[in-house]
Design a protein around this motif. Sequence first.
Motif, PDB file in Angstrom:
ATOM      1  N   LYS A 101      -9.161 -13.097   1.597  1.00  0.00           N
ATOM      2  CA  LYS A 101      -8.380 -13.861   2.494  1.00  0.00           C
ATOM      3  C   LYS A 101      -7.930 -15.169   1.410  1.00  0.00           C
ATOM      4  O   LYS A 101      -8.924 -15.572   0.679  1.00  0.00           O
ATOM      5  CB  LYS A 101      -9.594 -14.392   3.497  1.00  0.00           C
ATOM      6  CG  LYS A 101      -8.821 -15.287   4.558  1.00  0.00           C
ATOM      7  CD  LYS A 101      -9.633 -15.772   5.562  1.00  0.00           C
ATOM      8  CE  LYS A 101      -9.034 -16.731   6.614  1.00  0.00           C
ATOM      9  NZ  LYS A 101     -10.040 -17.139   7.526  1.00  0.00           N
ATOM     10  N   VAL A 102      -6.880 -15.345   1.832  1.00  0.00           N
ATOM     11  CA  VAL A 102      -6.329 -16.413   0.767  1.00  0.00           C
ATOM     12  C   VAL A 102      -5.868 -17.574   1.677  1.00  0.00           C
ATOM     13  O   VAL A 102      -5.086 -17.430   2.787  1.00  0.00           O
ATOM     14  CB  VAL A 102      -5.046 -16.057  -0.188  1.00  0.00           C
ATOM     15  CG1 VAL A 102      -4.454 -17.056  -1.001  1.00  0.00           C
ATOM     16  CG2 VAL A 102      -5.448 -14.745  -1.009  1.00  0.00           C
ATOM     17  N   GLY A 104     -12.186  -0.178  -7.637  1.00  0.00           N
ATOM     18  CA  GLY A 104     -12.477   0.111  -6.231  1.00  0.00           C
ATOM     19  C   GLY A 104     -11.726  -1.148  -5.591  1.00  0.00           C
ATOM     20  O   GLY A 104     -11.344  -1.038  -4.328  1.00  0.00           O
ATOM     21  N   GLU A 105     -11.403  -2.389  -6.109  1.00  0.00           N
ATOM     22  CA  GLU A 105     -10.790  -3.290  -5.705  1.00  0.00           C
ATOM     23  C   GLU A 105      -9.269  -3.588  -6.586  1.00  0.00           C
ATOM     24  O   GLU A 105      -8.734  -4.632  -6.560  1.00  0.00           O
ATOM     25  CB  GLU A 105     -11.454  -4.529  -5.649  1.00  0.00           C
ATOM     26  CG  GLU A 105     -12.639  -4.427  -4.583  1.00  0.00           C
ATOM     27  CD  GLU A 105     -13.524  -5.708  -4.393  1.00  0.00           C
ATOM     28  OE1 GLU A 105     -13.415  -6.926  -5.178  1.00  0.00           O
ATOM     29  OE2 GLU A 105     -14.328  -5.948  -3.336  1.00  0.00           O
ATOM     30  N   ARG A 106      -9.077  -2.654  -7.537  1.00  0.00           N
ATOM     31  CA  ARG A 106      -7.907  -3.067  -8.388  1.00  0.00           C
ATOM     32  C   ARG A 106      -6.416  -2.564  -7.574  1.00  0.00           C
ATOM     33  O   ARG A 106      -6.481  -1.966  -6.650  1.00  0.00           O
ATOM     34  CB  ARG A 106      -8.139  -2.350  -9.492  1.00  0.00           C
ATOM     35  CG  ARG A 106      -9.331  -2.784 -10.352  1.00  0.00           C
ATOM     36  CD  ARG A 106      -9.611  -2.114 -11.650  1.00  0.00           C
ATOM     37  NE  ARG A 106     -10.724  -2.741 -12.141  1.00  0.00           N
ATOM     38  CZ  ARG A 106     -11.567  -1.961 -13.315  1.00  0.00           C
ATOM     39  NH1 ARG A 106     -11.247  -0.983 -13.781  1.00  0.00           N
ATOM     40  NH2 ARG A 106     -12.696  -2.881 -13.695  1.00  0.00           N
ATOM     41  N   PRO A 107      -5.329  -3.025  -8.051  1.00  0.00           N
ATOM     42  CA  PRO A 107      -4.165  -2.630  -7.450  1.00  0.00           C
ATOM     43  C   PRO A 107      -4.114  -1.265  -7.522  1.00  0.00           C
ATOM     44  O   PRO A 107      -4.430  -0.329  -8.320  1.00  0.00           O
ATOM     45  CB  PRO A 107      -3.180  -3.253  -8.452  1.00  0.00           C
ATOM     46  CG  PRO A 107      -3.779  -4.269  -9.049  1.00  0.00           C
ATOM     47  CD  PRO A 107      -5.362  -3.922  -9.342  1.00  0.00           C
ATOM     48  N   ALA A 108      -3.204  -1.009  -6.310  1.00  0.00           N
ATOM     49  CA  ALA A 108      -2.942   0.540  -5.990  1.00  0.00           C
ATOM     50  C   ALA A 108      -1.608   0.988  -6.633  1.00  0.00           C
ATOM     51  O   ALA A 108      -1.385   2.274  -6.655  1.00  0.00           O
ATOM     52  CB  ALA A 108      -3.007   0.925  -4.512  1.00  0.00           C
ATOM     53  N   TYR A 156      -2.372 -12.015  -4.028  1.00  0.00           N
ATOM     54  CA  TYR A 156      -3.601 -11.272  -3.645  1.00  0.00           C
ATOM     55  C   TYR A 156      -4.093 -10.664  -4.817  1.00  0.00           C
ATOM     56  O   TYR A 156      -3.277 -10.141  -5.849  1.00  0.00           O
ATOM     57  CB  TYR A 156      -3.484 -10.336  -2.831  1.00  0.00           C
ATOM     58  CG  TYR A 156      -3.177 -10.951  -1.106  1.00  0.00           C
ATOM     59  CD1 TYR A 156      -4.384 -11.576  -0.361  1.00  0.00           C
ATOM     60  CD2 TYR A 156      -2.149 -11.110  -0.672  1.00  0.00           C
ATOM     61  CE1 TYR A 156      -4.314 -12.216   0.616  1.00  0.00           C
ATOM     62  CE2 TYR A 156      -1.907 -11.488   0.496  1.00  0.00           C
ATOM     63  CZ  TYR A 156      -2.917 -12.220   1.241  1.00  0.00           C
ATOM     64  OH  TYR A 156      -2.766 -12.763   2.404  1.00  0.00           O
ATOM     65  N   ARG A 157      -5.272 -10.642  -5.386  1.00  0.00           N
ATOM     66  CA  ARG A 157      -5.824 -10.019  -6.482  1.00  0.00           C
ATOM     67  C   ARG A 157      -7.001  -8.957  -6.362  1.00  0.00           C
ATOM     68  O   ARG A 157      -7.515  -8.540  -7.205  1.00  0.00           O
ATOM     69  CB  ARG A 157      -6.307 -11.236  -7.495  1.00  0.00           C
ATOM     70  CG  ARG A 157      -5.240 -12.037  -8.007  1.00  0.00           C
ATOM     71  CD  ARG A 157      -5.559 -13.314  -8.660  1.00  0.00           C
ATOM     72  NE  ARG A 157      -4.767 -14.316  -9.140  1.00  0.00           N
ATOM     73  CZ  ARG A 157      -4.372 -15.130  -8.272  1.00  0.00           C
ATOM     74  NH1 ARG A 157      -4.743 -15.498  -7.092  1.00  0.00           N
ATOM     75  NH2 ARG A 157      -3.276 -15.928  -8.897  1.00  0.00           N
ATOM     76  N   ARG A 158      -7.323  -8.902  -5.032  1.00  0.00           N
ATOM     77  CA  ARG A 158      -8.184  -7.991  -4.667  1.00  0.00           C
ATOM     78  C   ARG A 158      -7.657  -6.922  -3.821  1.00  0.00           C
ATOM     79  O   ARG A 158      -7.095  -7.502  -2.572  1.00  0.00           O
ATOM     80  CB  ARG A 158      -9.759  -8.473  -4.155  1.00  0.00           C
ATOM     81  CG  ARG A 158     -10.491  -9.320  -5.522  1.00  0.00           C
ATOM     82  CD  ARG A 158     -11.669  -9.987  -5.192  1.00  0.00           C
ATOM     83  NE  ARG A 158     -11.373 -11.032  -4.386  1.00  0.00           N
ATOM     84  CZ  ARG A 158     -12.033 -11.990  -3.877  1.00  0.00           C
ATOM     85  NH1 ARG A 158     -13.581 -11.908  -4.081  1.00  0.00           N
ATOM     86  NH2 ARG A 158     -11.731 -13.070  -3.052  1.00  0.00           N
ATOM     87  N   LEU A 216       1.416  -4.875   3.065  1.00  0.00           N
ATOM     88  CA  LEU A 216       0.760  -4.854   1.472  1.00  0.00           C
ATOM     89  C   LEU A 216       0.741  -6.469   1.056  1.00  0.00           C
ATOM     90  O   LEU A 216       1.343  -7.272   1.541  1.00  0.00           O
ATOM     91  CB  LEU A 216       1.836  -4.082   0.687  1.00  0.00           C
ATOM     92  CG  LEU A 216       1.727  -2.514   1.058  1.00  0.00           C
ATOM     93  CD1 LEU A 216       2.732  -1.683   0.337  1.00  0.00           C
ATOM     94  CD2 LEU A 216       0.421  -1.934   1.042  1.00  0.00           C
ATOM     95  N   GLY A 217       0.072  -6.639  -0.091  1.00  0.00           N
ATOM     96  CA  GLY A 217       0.507  -7.919  -0.821  1.00  0.00           C
ATOM     97  C   GLY A 217       0.296  -7.472  -2.184  1.00  0.00           C
ATOM     98  O   GLY A 217       0.166  -6.451  -2.628  1.00  0.00           O
ATOM     99  N   GLY A 218       0.116  -8.659  -3.085  1.00  0.00           N
ATOM    100  CA  GLY A 218       0.143  -8.510  -4.392  1.00  0.00           C
ATOM    101  C   GLY A 218       0.376  -9.839  -5.192  1.00  0.00           C
ATOM    102  O   GLY A 218       0.087 -10.876  -4.515  1.00  0.00           O
ATOM    103  N   CYS A 219       0.681  -9.643  -6.421  1.00  0.00           N
ATOM    104  CA  CYS A 219       0.326 -11.069  -7.405  1.00  0.00           C
ATOM    105  C   CYS A 219       1.473 -10.567  -8.607  1.00  0.00           C
ATOM    106  O   CYS A 219       1.399  -9.611  -9.150  1.00  0.00           O
ATOM    107  CB  CYS A 219      -0.893 -10.984  -8.011  1.00  0.00           C
ATOM    108  SG  CYS A 219      -1.257 -12.626  -8.582  1.00  0.00           S
TER     109      CYS A 219
END
Lengths: 188, 188
Positions: free
Chosen positions: B154-155, B78-82, B12-14, B117-120
């Motif tokens: 969504k991926v 606003g859509e960057r990683p927390a 996930y990137r957003r 959660l999700g990430g990249c």
Amino acid sequence: MFSDIVKANRSYRRFFEQEAVTRETLLTLVDYARLVPAGANKQALKYYIACEQPLNGQIFATLGWAAYLKDWSGPVAGERPAAYIIIVQDKGYKMGNSFDAGIAAQTILLGATEIGLGGCMLGNIKHAQLQAALNLADNFEILLVIALGKPKEKVVIEEIEANGDIKYWRDENQVHHVPKRKLKDILI
Amino acid sequence: MFSDIVKANRSYRRFFEQEAVTRETLLTLVDYARLVPAGANKQALKYYIACEQPLNGQIFATLGWAAYLKDWSGPVAGERPAAYIIIVQDKGYKMGNSFDAGIAAQTILLGATEIGLGGCMLGNIKHAQLQAALNLADNFEILLVIALGKPKEKVVIEEIEANGDIKYWRDENQVHHVPKRKLKDILI
């Protein structure tokens, strides 16, 4: 709980060899690896699976075990892996990064742990001999061997001091102890 | 089920950037990485965690995103990683193999997936700039950055033919599609 799987996923090197791991189980585990992230999504890894003699024995003969246990040269007959998944790079594809095999191997071992299996990633491989045993073409490069089976040993995590010894050991009851650094010592 | 976690664990990137990821959560995830196998049990990896501004922004500025999406330079404000977990080699220790960071990173991301959660994993890093932003001494070498947050996209996995294109793409609804090889095509 995922945390339980992570804790239960120890490196096992002795197995109930007669407890078969089916080809179907191995395919399920490889299918997990199929879905993991790959550098630049290149997906350059391929998988060779084995769960029968005489192939298991031919693979076993190419592996080095537990370098820190100087008086143990590997599991005896009857305690050897019941199956293997061998992670190979298909050199027809570029690798996106050097970490992909670790991502795949760990996912396979976590999946195996959930169903009561265990195993070990092995990097000490007689590459040419294994390449020949598997009849692998030159465009395949063996990266890692995952040994699998029903574990026949107890493995315990120990905490070590920041500059302590990381060598694992076996006690007089054949319990395998693995020192791991403390959380505070791996944080920057 | 572990298989559900593996399937849900997409790159996930957003993100919903305002949904915080606490330091406590990051420590739980690093503690999973503490327990994973490491080549020869060397445990040469260390972890830098970040979950606040202005540090998050400084880390973000050093990262390259989704190379195949030519018209997208990365997530907007606003859509960057927390949060981030940065995997670093402590050069005071020898690495047992080159796969360790993948083993650790995948375990962290699977653990993050379990809790929604999700990430990249990001390897496209301005290393010197990130080294300076984190004030890392020369004996630390940055290997991978894991971006984390609550996913805002969504991926979807797509199956590709054996010699098909592995580039991911976004459709007109901003759904991210990731081609993965078929099981039969990754088996030898």
